[in-house]
Design a protein around this motif. Structure first.
Motif, PDB file in Angstrom:
ATOM      1  N   ALA A  56       5.250  10.556   0.362  1.00 27.00           N
ATOM      2  CA  ALA A  56       4.808   9.183   0.168  1.00 27.00           C
ATOM      3  C   ALA A  56       5.138   8.353   1.398  1.00 27.00           C
ATOM      4  O   ALA A  56       6.192   8.531   2.015  1.00 27.00           O
ATOM      5  CB  ALA A  56       5.485   8.584  -1.058  1.00 27.00           C
ATOM      6  N   SER A  57       4.246   7.451   1.731  1.00 27.54           N
ATOM      7  CA  SER A  57       4.488   6.532   2.845  1.00 27.54           C
ATOM      8  C   SER A  57       3.942   5.160   2.465  1.00 27.54           C
ATOM      9  O   SER A  57       3.203   5.009   1.497  1.00 27.54           O
ATOM     10  CB  SER A  57       3.840   7.035   4.136  1.00 27.54           C
ATOM     11  OG  SER A  57       2.437   7.135   3.978  1.00 27.54           O
ATOM     12  N   GLY A  58       4.313   4.157   3.246  1.00 20.97           N
ATOM     13  CA  GLY A  58       3.881   2.796   2.948  1.00 20.97           C
ATOM     14  C   GLY A  58       4.978   2.047   2.208  1.00 20.97           C
ATOM     15  O   GLY A  58       6.162   2.213   2.493  1.00 20.97           O
ATOM     16  N   SER A  59       4.604   1.256   1.216  1.00 22.50           N
ATOM     17  CA  SER A  59       5.561   0.444   0.456  1.00 22.50           C
ATOM     18  C   SER A  59       6.207   1.290  -0.627  1.00 22.50           C
ATOM     19  O   SER A  59       5.908   1.194  -1.815  1.00 22.50           O
ATOM     20  CB  SER A  59       4.828  -0.746  -0.177  1.00 22.50           C
ATOM     21  OG  SER A  59       4.207  -1.526   0.809  1.00 22.50           O
ATOM     22  N   ILE A  60       7.144   2.142  -0.226  1.00 22.90           N
ATOM     23  CA  ILE A  60       7.682   3.157  -1.123  1.00 22.90           C
ATOM     24  C   ILE A  60       9.139   2.935  -1.465  1.00 22.90           C
ATOM     25  O   ILE A  60       9.791   3.812  -1.992  1.00 22.90           O
ATOM     26  CB  ILE A  60       7.518   4.557  -0.500  1.00 22.90           C
ATOM     27  CG1 ILE A  60       8.203   4.593   0.870  1.00 22.90           C
ATOM     28  CG2 ILE A  60       6.046   4.919  -0.401  1.00 22.90           C
ATOM     29  CD1 ILE A  60       8.228   5.951   1.503  1.00 22.90           C
ATOM     30  N   PHE A  61       9.661   1.751  -1.193  1.00 25.88           N
ATOM     31  CA  PHE A  61      11.095   1.541  -1.339  1.00 25.88           C
ATOM     32  C   PHE A  61      11.549   1.540  -2.784  1.00 25.88           C
ATOM     33  O   PHE A  61      12.719   1.591  -3.070  1.00 25.88           O
ATOM     34  CB  PHE A  61      11.509   0.224  -0.670  1.00 25.88           C
ATOM     35  CG  PHE A  61      10.594  -0.910  -0.971  1.00 25.88           C
ATOM     36  CD1 PHE A  61      10.718  -1.665  -2.124  1.00 25.88           C
ATOM     37  CD2 PHE A  61       9.556  -1.215  -0.084  1.00 25.88           C
ATOM     38  CE1 PHE A  61       9.859  -2.699  -2.395  1.00 25.88           C
ATOM     39  CE2 PHE A  61       8.694  -2.258  -0.353  1.00 25.88           C
ATOM     40  CZ  PHE A  61       8.833  -3.002  -1.510  1.00 25.88           C
ATOM     41  N   ASN A  62      10.608   1.490  -3.741  1.00 24.74           N
ATOM     42  CA  ASN A  62      10.999   1.425  -5.143  1.00 24.74           C
ATOM     43  C   ASN A  62      10.223   2.443  -5.976  1.00 24.74           C
ATOM     44  O   ASN A  62       9.782   2.151  -7.073  1.00 24.74           O
ATOM     45  CB  ASN A  62      10.772   0.021  -5.691  1.00 24.74           C
ATOM     46  CG  ASN A  62      11.470  -0.184  -7.023  1.00 24.74           C
ATOM     47  OD1 ASN A  62      12.480   0.458  -7.313  1.00 24.74           O
ATOM     48  ND2 ASN A  62      10.909  -1.036  -7.850  1.00 24.74           N
ATOM     49  N   MET A  63      10.075   3.651  -5.472  1.00 20.68           N
ATOM     50  CA  MET A  63       9.277   4.662  -6.152  1.00 20.68           C
ATOM     51  C   MET A  63      10.183   5.481  -7.057  1.00 20.68           C
ATOM     52  O   MET A  63      10.763   6.479  -6.641  1.00 20.68           O
ATOM     53  CB  MET A  63       8.578   5.543  -5.121  1.00 20.68           C
ATOM     54  CG  MET A  63       7.269   6.115  -5.617  1.00 20.68           C
ATOM     55  SD  MET A  63       6.114   4.835  -6.133  1.00 20.68           S
ATOM     56  CE  MET A  63       5.725   4.091  -4.551  1.00 20.68           C
ATOM     57  N   GLN A 119       0.834  -1.199   0.000  1.00 16.59           N
ATOM     58  CA  GLN A 119       0.000   0.000   0.000  1.00 16.59           C
ATOM     59  C   GLN A 119       0.865   1.245   0.000  1.00 16.59           C
ATOM     60  O   GLN A 119       1.848   1.334   0.725  1.00 16.59           O
ATOM     61  CB  GLN A 119      -0.881  -0.004   1.246  1.00 16.59           C
ATOM     62  CG  GLN A 119      -2.115  -0.862   1.107  1.00 16.59           C
ATOM     63  CD  GLN A 119      -3.377  -0.043   0.972  1.00 16.59           C
ATOM     64  OE1 GLN A 119      -3.434   1.060   1.481  1.00 16.59           O
ATOM     65  NE2 GLN A 119      -4.365  -0.563   0.296  1.00 16.59           N
ATOM     66  N   VAL A 120       0.508   2.177  -0.832  1.00 17.47           N
ATOM     67  CA  VAL A 120       1.224   3.447  -0.923  1.00 17.47           C
ATOM     68  C   VAL A 120       0.241   4.571  -0.638  1.00 17.47           C
ATOM     69  O   VAL A 120      -0.863   4.586  -1.186  1.00 17.47           O
ATOM     70  CB  VAL A 120       1.843   3.630  -2.316  1.00 17.47           C
ATOM     71  CG1 VAL A 120       2.450   5.019  -2.455  1.00 17.47           C
ATOM     72  CG2 VAL A 120       2.894   2.549  -2.587  1.00 17.47           C
ATOM     73  N   GLN A 121       0.650   5.480   0.205  1.00 16.39           N
ATOM     74  CA  GLN A 121      -0.167   6.654   0.482  1.00 16.39           C
ATOM     75  C   GLN A 121       0.604   7.904   0.062  1.00 16.39           C
ATOM     76  O   GLN A 121       1.790   8.042   0.372  1.00 16.39           O
ATOM     77  CB  GLN A 121      -0.523   6.759   1.965  1.00 16.39           C
ATOM     78  CG  GLN A 121      -1.413   5.642   2.473  1.00 16.39           C
ATOM     79  CD  GLN A 121      -0.624   4.405   2.852  1.00 16.39           C
ATOM     80  OE1 GLN A 121       0.442   4.489   3.436  1.00 16.39           O
ATOM     81  NE2 GLN A 121      -1.155   3.244   2.501  1.00 16.39           N
ATOM     82  N   LEU A 122      -0.066   8.775  -0.644  1.00 15.49           N
ATOM     83  CA  LEU A 122       0.508  10.061  -1.041  1.00 15.49           C
ATOM     84  C   LEU A 122      -0.341  11.152  -0.408  1.00 15.49           C
ATOM     85  O   LEU A 122      -1.542  11.234  -0.656  1.00 15.49           O
ATOM     86  CB  LEU A 122       0.498  10.206  -2.561  1.00 15.49           C
ATOM     87  CG  LEU A 122       1.242   9.129  -3.355  1.00 15.49           C
ATOM     88  CD1 LEU A 122       1.066   9.351  -4.849  1.00 15.49           C
ATOM     89  CD2 LEU A 122       2.713   9.116  -2.989  1.00 15.49           C
ATOM     90  N   VAL A 123       0.309  11.976   0.391  1.00 14.91           N
ATOM     91  CA  VAL A 123      -0.415  13.019   1.120  1.00 14.91           C
ATOM     92  C   VAL A 123       0.098  14.377   0.672  1.00 14.91           C
ATOM     93  O   VAL A 123       1.285  14.691   0.832  1.00 14.91           O
ATOM     94  CB  VAL A 123      -0.250  12.861   2.638  1.00 14.91           C
ATOM     95  CG1 VAL A 123      -0.988  13.978   3.376  1.00 14.91           C
ATOM     96  CG2 VAL A 123      -0.772  11.494   3.080  1.00 14.91           C
ATOM     97  N   GLU A 124      -0.797  15.169   0.112  1.00 18.19           N
ATOM     98  CA  GLU A 124      -0.443  16.490  -0.402  1.00 18.19           C
ATOM     99  C   GLU A 124      -0.706  17.556   0.644  1.00 18.19           C
ATOM    100  O   GLU A 124      -1.589  17.415   1.499  1.00 18.19           O
ATOM    101  CB  GLU A 124      -1.272  16.816  -1.649  1.00 18.19           C
ATOM    102  CG  GLU A 124      -1.094  15.844  -2.787  1.00 18.19           C
ATOM    103  CD  GLU A 124      -2.375  15.177  -3.209  1.00 18.19           C
ATOM    104  OE1 GLU A 124      -2.476  14.758  -4.379  1.00 18.19           O
ATOM    105  OE2 GLU A 124      -3.292  15.057  -2.369  1.00 18.19           O
ATOM    106  N   SER A 125       0.046  18.644   0.534  1.00 21.13           N
ATOM    107  CA  SER A 125      -0.215  19.828   1.357  1.00 21.13           C
ATOM    108  C   SER A 125       0.078  21.055   0.507  1.00 21.13           C
ATOM    109  O   SER A 125       0.832  20.996  -0.468  1.00 21.13           O
ATOM    110  CB  SER A 125       0.627  19.827   2.632  1.00 21.13           C
ATOM    111  OG  SER A 125       2.005  19.827   2.316  1.00 21.13           O
ATOM    112  N   GLY A 126      -0.488  22.164   0.933  1.00 22.14           N
ATOM    113  CA  GLY A 126      -0.336  23.398   0.171  1.00 22.14           C
ATOM    114  C   GLY A 126      -1.570  23.647  -0.655  1.00 22.14           C
ATOM    115  O   GLY A 126      -2.615  23.066  -0.426  1.00 22.14           O
ATOM    116  N   GLY A 127      -1.430  24.479  -1.649  1.00 19.41           N
ATOM    117  CA  GLY A 127      -2.579  24.850  -2.454  1.00 19.41           C
ATOM    118  C   GLY A 127      -3.341  25.992  -1.831  1.00 19.41           C
ATOM    119  O   GLY A 127      -2.952  26.537  -0.805  1.00 19.41           O
TER     120      GLY A 127
END
Length: 121
Positions: free
Chosen positions: A24-31, A1-9
Motif C-alpha cells: 500500500a502507498s499514499g495516505s496509508i497511515f491509518n490502515m 488517495q490509497v494505492q494497492l499494488v499486487e504482485s505474484g499470481g
C-alpha cells in the motif's frame, strides 16, 4: 488517495504453491486492516484472509489450513499451499482504515486491480 499494488499470481498445477504480495502507498497511515479477497467467474467476491495491524488474522472457510497471510507494516503476503482448481480466481488486495471488514458484513474501502491465479487439474 490509497494505492494497492499486487504482485505474484500466475498458473500452477493442483497441489502446488504460489505466493502473492501487496504493498500500500499514499495516505496509508491509518490502515488497520489489509488482506485478500477473490472472485471466480460467476461467483461472488469472497474473503481469503484479512490481517489487522496488530496481527489478528481471519481466513475464509475455503482456504483455512492451506493459505497463510502475513503482514509487515503496509505490505501483506499470501502464501497459498495445496492449491486446488477451485482456487482459480482473480485475487484482490484490499485495505480499510477500520476493523469492520474483520467482523464480516462489509467490504474494505480500498482495492487493488487484482491478479489472476489459475490452478490446473
Amino acid at each position: 488517495q490509497v494505492q494497492l499494488v499486487e504482485s505474484g499470481g500466475g498458473l500452477v498445477q493442483a497441489g502446488g504453491s504460489l505466493g502473492l504480495s501487496c504493498t500500500a502507498s499514499g495516505s496509508i497511515f491509518n490502515m488497520n486492516v489489509m488482506g485478500w479477497y477473490r472472485q471466480a467467474p460467476g461467483k461472488q467476491r469472497e474473503l481469503v484472509a484479512l490481517i489487522t495491524v496488530g496481527g489478528i488474522t481471519r481466513y475464509g472457510d475455503a482456504v483455512k489450513n492451506r493459505f497463510m497471510g502475513s503482514r509487515d507494516k503496509n505490505t501483506v503476503h499470501l502464501q497459498m499451499n495445496t492449491l486446488k482448481p477451485e482456487d482459480t480466481a482473480v485475487y484482490y488486495c484490499a485495505a480499510d482504515t477500520s476493523n469492520a471488514p474483520l467482523r464480516g458484513g462489509t467490504f474494505p474501502q480500498y482495492w487493488g486491480q487484482g491478479t489472476q491465479v489459475t490452478v490446473s487439474s
